[in-house]
Write a protein that holds these residues in place. Structure first.
Motif, PDB file in Angstrom:
ATOM      1  N   SER A  23      -5.021  -3.654  -4.286  1.00  0.00           N
ATOM      2  CA  SER A  23      -4.435  -2.653  -3.998  1.00  0.00           C
ATOM      3  C   SER A  23      -5.110  -1.199  -4.465  1.00  0.00           C
ATOM      4  O   SER A  23      -5.396  -1.037  -5.558  1.00  0.00           O
ATOM      5  CB  SER A  23      -3.129  -2.645  -4.643  1.00  0.00           C
ATOM      6  OG  SER A  23      -2.331  -1.541  -4.525  1.00  0.00           O
ATOM      7  N   ALA A  24      -5.112  -0.263  -3.462  1.00  0.00           N
ATOM      8  CA  ALA A  24      -5.561   0.875  -3.844  1.00  0.00           C
ATOM      9  C   ALA A  24      -4.393   2.026  -4.770  1.00  0.00           C
ATOM     10  O   ALA A  24      -4.947   2.838  -5.207  1.00  0.00           O
ATOM     11  CB  ALA A  24      -5.798   1.820  -2.499  1.00  0.00           C
ATOM     12  N   ASP A 352      -1.493   2.994   0.215  1.00  0.00           N
ATOM     13  CA  ASP A 352      -2.267   3.768  -0.518  1.00  0.00           C
ATOM     14  C   ASP A 352      -1.604   5.163  -0.852  1.00  0.00           C
ATOM     15  O   ASP A 352      -0.480   5.190  -0.771  1.00  0.00           O
ATOM     16  CB  ASP A 352      -3.799   4.234  -0.033  1.00  0.00           C
ATOM     17  CG  ASP A 352      -3.540   4.963   1.205  1.00  0.00           C
ATOM     18  OD1 ASP A 352      -2.635   5.446   1.602  1.00  0.00           O
ATOM     19  OD2 ASP A 352      -4.475   4.709   2.204  1.00  0.00           O
ATOM     20  N   THR A 448      -9.618   1.814   1.467  1.00  0.00           N
ATOM     21  CA  THR A 448      -9.818   0.759   0.712  1.00  0.00           C
ATOM     22  C   THR A 448     -10.968   0.159   1.032  1.00  0.00           C
ATOM     23  O   THR A 448     -11.290  -0.678   1.887  1.00  0.00           O
ATOM     24  CB  THR A 448      -8.719  -0.368   0.803  1.00  0.00           C
ATOM     25  OG1 THR A 448      -7.383   0.343   0.741  1.00  0.00           O
ATOM     26  CG2 THR A 448      -8.799  -1.498  -0.154  1.00  0.00           C
TER      27      THR A 448
END
Length: 635
Positions: A23-24, A352, A448
C-alpha cells in the motif's frame, strides 16, 4: 472461515495475477482475495468458479508456450544525449483543448498549437508537449482525453478549419462560417468557462460537410494533388482506418436515431466488425465513410505541417505527444479487436494519498496473453500512431509495461489486483519504434512504482518523470542535484494542481465540494498538510538561493513561487524541463480531480482564463520564462 482455493491461486499466478501489493498509504501488504482472483480469471476467459474448473483451466494452459523478447532486449530507445548532446533544454506542455483564443470554436485546435510553437521558439524552447490527441466522445460536460474512442486516430475537434485548403474556394463553407448565427454560436463557445465539445463538434461539422464535398469535386492540379495525397494516406493506414471511418459512420447513424455511440447498444448484427451487416453498411454509406477518412487525413496533414514548422523554427525535439493508457469500453478499439480485451474488468489504481478510495478509470484492460498471441500487432500500431510527427512520445502510466491494476466489474478500487504484462517484449517493441521514428520516450513512472522499474526504463534510454511535489523524503524536498539526467522534470502534471493552487488551496476546496474530502475536519487537516508542504518547499528554495527569505516571509506570492520553482527545476541535471501553460497563466483550478466521478466534478472541461493572444504578455508568464537560464535555451 473461507475454504482454501490452492488451484485457483495457482491458476491466478499462472495468468499473472499477483498475490498482493504494498500500500502507498501505510506500506502494509494488501493481499489479493480469492473473490478478486476468480473474477479476474473469468475476465481473461477461464473458469475458476470451482477447484475442478480451475484444474481444467490449468490443464488447458499447460502446453502454452512462454513468450520471449526474441533476442531484441539489447535495443535501446533513442536517448537524450543522442538527441540533444550533453545539454539540458526546456519546453512547454499544454492541455491543448483548454486553450482559449479568438480563432477556435471553443476547443483548442491545431491552429492554436501552431501559435504556441511560435511562442516556444521565440523563448528558446526545445519542445511543446500536448495531451493525447486521440478521438473521444463529445457532449456537454463529457470529455476525457485519457478514455478515448480509439488510440489510433485523432479527434476531429483539433482540426483548424481555417487551415483546410478547400475553404479558400468553398462558398458554402465560407457562408456558413460568416453567418450571424454561426458567429454567435462561436462567440458563445469561446466565452464559456467550460468546454462544450458536443456544441463545438456540431458547429465544426456544419463546415466539414461542404468542405468534404468540395474536396471530392475540386478539379485541376490542386484537387488532383489533394486527392492523391489522401489516397496515399489511406493506403498507408490500411484496414484500421477503413474500419474506424465505418465505425464513426455507424455511430453517427445510431445516434441520429436516438441511440448511443456505444457499440454494445447497437443491434447484434452491427456489433461484429467483420460481419455481413457491417460490410453492407460500408457499401451503402461510401460518402459518409469517405468523409471520416478525409478528416483523419486532414488532421494528419495539419499535424505534419506543424511538426515541420517546429523543426524549422529551431525546436530541437519539436512536438511531444501522449499515448493514453487505454480506450473506452464502447469505442472503436474494442469493437474492432474484441478478442484483445478482457471482459468484466476495468483499469485503475489502488488507494494513495491523492485518491484514498483508489481510482477506477473505466477502461477495459488489454489481455496480456491475447496481446502476445496476436504478435503485439496492436501495440506496434499504437506506437507508430503515437510517434507519427513527434520528436518524443510520453507513455501515460508507463507502469503498465510491467503490471496494471485490474478491478473486477462492479467492485471498488480497493478490491483490485495487479496483473503482470510481458515487460521485456513490450519494451523491445517500444525501443524499436523509438529507433524507427528517431524519437525520445518519456515514461510516466508515477504512483505505486514497482521496485527497480524507474531504473530499468532509464537503462533502456527512456526519460523518467520527475514531478517536484513527489521529489521528497523524510528530510523534505530533494535538492536539485538529486534529480537524474534521464528525466523530464516538471512542477506538476495533469493529475496535480497548478502552482498557483498550492497557495490558494483552490484544489482542496474543489475536492471538498465534490465529496472526495468527506468533511470540514478532513479539509482542515489537508490544509494544514498543505501549509507544511509550502513551508518545506520554501525551505528548499530559500536554502538553494531561489527565494530571498527576507523578501518573501512568511510565504511567497504566486509569482515568486513560480519564478523560484522554474529556476530550481532548470538547475537540476534533468535533460528536459517542462513548464505548464497553466502555470504561465496563473491558473488556480486543476484540470482533473483524480478519483472524482464526472457527476461530482466535470474534470477535463475547464478552459483557460486568459486568451492565447495575450497570455505571453502577462507579467507572470514573462517572469517565469525569464527564470529559464540561457544554458537551457536554444539559439
Amino acid at each position: 472461515m473461507a475454504e482454501a482455493r490452492p488451484l485457483l491461486q495457482q491458476l491466478a499466478r499462472h495468468l499473472g495475477i499477483e498475490d498482493g501489493y504494498r500500500s502507498a498509504l501505510d506500506g502494509a501488504v494488501v493481499p489479493t482475495s480469492d473473490a478478486t482472483r476468480e473474477a479476474l480469471v473469468a475476465a481473461m476467459g477461464f473458469d475458476a468458479s470451482s477447484e475442478a474448473g480451475a484444474a481444467a483451466s490449468l490443464s488447458a494452459l499447460a502446453d502454452e508456450p512462454a513468450g520471449k523478447a526474441g533476442g531484441e532486449t539489447d535495443v535501446r530507445c533513442v536517448d537524450a544525449d543522442e538527441k540533444l548532446g550533453a545539454r539540458g533544454v526546456f519546453g512547454l506542455w499544454i492541455n491543448l483543448y483548454s486553450v482559449r483564443s479568438g480563432r477556435n470554436l471553443g476547443f483548442g485546435n491545431l491552429g492554436d498549437l501552431g501559435e504556441l510553437v511560435k511562442h516556444a521558439a521565440r523563448a528558446g524552447a526545445a519542445f511543446v508537449g500536448v495531451n493525447p490527441l486521440h478521438a473521444t466522445r463529445h457532449g456537454a460536460g463529457l470529455f476525457c482525453p485519457y478514455a478515448p474512442v480509439t488510440r489510433l486516430f485523432r479527434d476531429p475537434l483539433y482540426l483548424d478549419p481555417e487551415r483546410i485548403p478547400e475553404l479558400a474556394d468553398c462558398p458554402e463553407a465560407q457562408r456558413r462560417l460568416a453567418s450571424p448565427a454561426a458567429r454567435g454560436r462561436a462567440d458563445a463557445l469561446r466565452a464559456a468557462a467550460n468546454l462544450d465539445p458536443g456544441a463545438s463538434e456540431a458547429l465544426l461539422g456544419e463546415l466539414l460537410r461542404p468542405l468534404h464535398v468540395r474536396f471530392r469535386e475540386r478539379t485541376g492540379p490542386s484537387g488532383d494533388g489533394r486527392r492523391a495525397a489522401c489516397a496515399s494516406y489511406r493506403a498507408a493506414q490500411g484496414e484500421p482506418l477503413a474500419r474506424f471511418a465505418s465505425f464513426q459512420a455507424l455511430a453517427d447513424h445510431f445516434e441520429s436515431e436516438g441511440g448511443s455511440r456505444d457499440w454494445h447498444s447497437w443491434p447484434a448484427e452491427y456489433r461484429d466488425a467483420d460481419g455481413p451487416a457491417v460490410r453492407a453498411f460500408r457499401a451503402g454509406r461510401e460518402g459518409e465513410i469517405d468523409r471520416h477518412a478525409w478528416v483523419q487525413f486532414e488532421l494528419d496533414r495539419q499535424l505534419g505541417d506543424l511538426a515541420r514548422a517546429s523543426q524549422e523554427a529551431g525546436l530541437a525535439i519539436g512536438l511531444y505527444t501522449d499515448l493514453a493508457l487505454g480506450s473506452a469500453a464502447g469505442g472503436f478499439d474494442t469493437w474492432s479487436w474484441p478478442g484483445l480485451f478482457a471482459r468484466g474488468a476495468t483499469l485503475g489504481a489502488p488507494p494513495d494519498d491523492f485518491a484514498r478510495a483508489g481510482q477506477n478509470w473505466g477502461v477495459p484492460p488489454v489481455d496480456p496473453r491475447a496481446l502476445r498471441a496476436d504478435g503485439f500487432r496492436l501495440w506496434d500500431r499504437l506506437l507508430d500512431a503515437g510517434f507519427r510527427h513527434a520528436g518524443a512520445l510520453r507513455i501515460d502510466h508507463a507502469l503498465g509495461l510491467r503490471r496494471l491494476f485490474w478491478i473486477p466489474e462492479g467492485a471498488s478500487a480497493r478490491d483490485g489486483a495487479y496483473v503482470r504484462y510481458p515487460e521485456a517484449e513490450l519494451l523491445a517493441h517500444l525501443a524499436r519504434a523509438s529507433r524507427r521514428h528517431g524519437a525520445l520516450v518519456i515514461a510516466e513512472d508515477l504512483g505505486t512504482v514497482p521496485p527497480g522499474f524507474s531504473q530499468e526504463i532509464q537503462a533502456r534510454g527512456m526519460l523518467s518523470s520527475r514531478v517536484l511535489l513527489f521529489e521528497r523524503d523524510d528530510e523534505g524536498f530533494r535538492p536539485a542535484g538529486a534529480y537524474p539526467r534521464a528525466c523530464l522534470a516538471t512542477a506538476n502534471s495533469h493529475d496535480l494542481p497548478p502552482l498557483a493552487a498550492l497557495a490558494s488551496d483552490r484544489d482542496l476546496a474543489l475536492r471538498r465540494r465534490s465529496g472526495q474530502i468527506p468533511d470540514d475536519a478532513a479539509l482542515e487537516a489537508l490544509r494544514a498538510a498543505r501549509r507544511r508542504d509550502r513551508c518545506a518547499l520554501r525551505a528548499r528554495l530559500v536554502g538553494d538561493g531561489w527565494l530571498d527569505a527576507g523578501e518573501t516571509a512568511p510565504e511567497p506570492g504566486p509569482e515568486a513561487w513560480a519564478e523560484a520553482v522554474t529556476g530550481f527545476l532548470c538547475a537540476t541535471p534533468a535533460a528536459l524541463v517542462g513548464i505548464s501553460l497553466d502555470d504561465l497563466a496563473g491558473e488556480e483550478e486543476p484540470i482533473n480531480l483524480p478519483g472524482v466521478a464526472a457527476e461530482q466534478h466535470p474534470s477535463w472541461t475547464r478552459r483557460m482564463r486568459l486568451p492565447l493572444e495575450s497570455l505571453f504578455e502577462q507579467p507572470l508568464a514573462r517572469r517565469i520564462l525569464d527564470a529559464v537560464p540561457s544554458s537551457r535555451r536554444l539559439p
